[in-house]
Write a protein that holds these residues in place. Structure first.
Motif, mmCIF file in Angstrom:
data_model
loop_
_atom_site.group_PDB
_atom_site.id
_atom_site.type_symbol
_atom_site.label_atom_id
_atom_site.label_comp_id
_atom_site.label_asym_id
_atom_site.label_seq_id
_atom_site.Cartn_x
_atom_site.Cartn_y
_atom_site.Cartn_z
ATOM 1 N N ILE A 1 31.157 35.833 36.256
ATOM 2 C CA ILE A 1 30.022 35.124 37.154
ATOM 3 C C ILE A 1 29.349 36.233 37.867
ATOM 4 O O ILE A 1 27.948 36.265 37.830
ATOM 5 C CB ILE A 1 30.864 34.242 38.377
ATOM 6 C CG1 ILE A 1 31.248 32.974 37.681
ATOM 7 C CG2 ILE A 1 29.517 34.005 39.419
ATOM 8 C CD1 ILE A 1 32.310 32.033 38.818
ATOM 9 N N PHE A 2 29.765 37.414 38.161
ATOM 10 C CA PHE A 2 29.261 38.491 38.708
ATOM 11 C C PHE A 2 28.204 39.136 37.737
ATOM 12 O O PHE A 2 27.065 39.393 37.907
ATOM 13 C CB PHE A 2 30.211 39.490 39.208
ATOM 14 C CG PHE A 2 29.638 40.604 39.671
ATOM 15 C CD1 PHE A 2 28.531 40.885 40.559
ATOM 16 C CD2 PHE A 2 30.395 41.776 39.408
ATOM 17 C CE1 PHE A 2 27.835 41.918 40.870
ATOM 18 C CE2 PHE A 2 29.656 43.298 40.052
ATOM 19 C CZ PHE A 2 28.605 43.237 40.820
ATOM 20 N N TRP B 1 36.346 38.138 41.782
ATOM 21 C CA TRP B 1 36.620 39.417 40.938
ATOM 22 C C TRP B 1 37.317 40.237 41.927
ATOM 23 O O TRP B 1 38.675 40.787 41.526
ATOM 24 C CB TRP B 1 35.219 40.015 40.630
ATOM 25 C CG TRP B 1 35.467 41.249 39.898
ATOM 26 C CD1 TRP B 1 36.030 41.502 38.681
ATOM 27 C CD2 TRP B 1 34.622 42.590 40.350
ATOM 28 N NE1 TRP B 1 35.842 42.660 38.423
ATOM 29 C CE2 TRP B 1 35.109 43.556 39.394
ATOM 30 C CE3 TRP B 1 33.716 43.044 41.055
ATOM 31 C CZ2 TRP B 1 34.500 44.617 39.127
ATOM 32 C CZ3 TRP B 1 33.249 44.306 41.099
ATOM 33 C CH2 TRP B 1 33.687 45.190 40.195
ATOM 34 N N SER C 1 29.902 34.463 45.160
ATOM 35 C CA SER C 1 31.088 33.699 44.574
ATOM 36 C C SER C 1 31.810 34.384 43.366
ATOM 37 O O SER C 1 33.014 34.875 43.423
ATOM 38 C CB SER C 1 30.708 32.397 43.598
ATOM 39 O OG SER C 1 30.138 31.488 44.472
ATOM 40 N N GLY C 2 31.158 35.242 42.627
ATOM 41 C CA GLY C 2 31.411 36.134 41.526
ATOM 42 C C GLY C 2 32.392 37.223 42.046
ATOM 43 O O GLY C 2 33.436 37.791 41.811
ATOM 44 N N VAL D 1 37.301 35.406 35.601
ATOM 45 C CA VAL D 1 36.047 34.438 35.789
ATOM 46 C C VAL D 1 35.240 34.970 36.971
ATOM 47 O O VAL D 1 34.126 35.106 36.700
ATOM 48 C CB VAL D 1 36.756 33.146 36.394
ATOM 49 C CG1 VAL D 1 35.933 32.072 36.815
ATOM 50 C CG2 VAL D 1 37.925 32.437 35.608
ATOM 51 N N GLY D 2 35.699 35.618 37.961
ATOM 52 C CA GLY D 2 34.775 36.286 39.142
ATOM 53 C C GLY D 2 33.867 37.207 38.395
ATOM 54 O O GLY D 2 32.695 37.484 38.580
ATOM 55 N N GLY D 3 34.665 38.116 37.303
ATOM 56 C CA GLY D 3 33.857 39.069 36.784
ATOM 57 C C GLY D 3 32.677 38.515 35.982
ATOM 58 O O GLY D 3 31.378 39.200 35.959
ATOM 59 N N PHE E 1 25.598 33.111 43.495
ATOM 60 C CA PHE E 1 26.607 33.341 42.651
ATOM 61 C C PHE E 1 27.072 34.565 42.437
ATOM 62 O O PHE E 1 28.363 34.940 42.230
ATOM 63 C CB PHE E 1 25.818 33.279 41.242
ATOM 64 C CG PHE E 1 25.780 31.866 40.543
ATOM 65 C CD1 PHE E 1 26.806 31.169 39.865
ATOM 66 C CD2 PHE E 1 24.415 30.940 40.863
ATOM 67 C CE1 PHE E 1 26.680 29.926 39.217
ATOM 68 C CE2 PHE E 1 24.637 29.729 40.127
ATOM 69 C CZ PHE E 1 25.591 29.192 39.561
#
Length: 206
Positions: A16-17, A60, A55-56, A12-14, A52
């Motif tokens: 968003i990143f 990640w 957060s990402g 999910v983090g990846g 963002f």
């Protein structure tokens, strides 16, 4: 269960990143400050985009650090590198969220152009430090891959090594930075694949 949660955080983090990167101006040369100033000024959602980013990156890298948690020194060192990278990213993004926009406003709206060298230096430092932060990630990926097996192991080592060499070449040839930054996509995609594999089979790293 913890490995699966860590894998989900990584994935999910990846994503968003990646989304934040797509909407970010194509700034790859730390020393091309005139182009950077123009692009940052034209970016309508600079602050939102960088939230963002923050957060990402947090999800990640914390996810990767948890997936790297193991008994071997390589695993522990990989986790340390991911957290070290995240710490450096926090410092970079704090400046990009709180300082760069304020300086930009001071220069353009208030006409205090004598702040321009400060903006230039801060931008150069931030982008250069971002590459150093990713250096930590690439080395961590290589260590993480060494502890794995098969094709995943081989590709992690290769893609991490390619990204490291491309970044070194970028410092030597900044005019080619837009092309030399592209190999960083390879180890990033590897982390997503790694996370998916751990979601399916969350066995401890060897």
């Amino acid at each position: 269960m913890l490995k699966r949660i860590s894998a989900i955080l990584t994935l999910v983090g990846g994503l968003i990143f990646a989304a934040a990167t797509i909407f970010h101006p194509p700034l790859t040369n730390p020393w091309d400050v005139s182009y950077a100033f123009k692009e940052v000024n034209a970016h309508e959602h600079w602050i939102l985009d960088h939230w963002f980013f923050l957060s990402g990156l947090t999800l990640w890298l914390i996810g990767l650090a948890q997936l790297a948690d193991g008994e071997q020194n390589r695993s522990r060192n990989a986790a340390r590198l991911f957290i070290g990278s995240l710490t450096l990213w926090y410092i970079i993004l704090a400046a990009e969220l709180a300082v760069l926009p304020q300086l930009l406003s001071t220069i353009l709206i208030e006409g205090k152009t004598y702040y321009q060298p400060i903006w230039n230096a801060l931008f150069t430092w931030g982008l250069f430090a971002g590459y150093l932060a990713m250096f930590f990630v690439y080395i961590g990926i290589i260590l993480l891959a060494i502890n794995d097996q098969g094709v995943l192991r081989m590709l992690g080592i290769i893609t991490g090594g390619i990204a490291l060499m491309a970044t070194l070449l970028l410092f030597a040839h900044p005019n080619l930075s837009i092309y030399l930054a592209m190999p960083s996509l390879l180890p990033f995609l590897w982390t997503l694949w790694f996370a998916i594999k751990r979601m399916v089979n969350p066995h401890p790293l060897k």
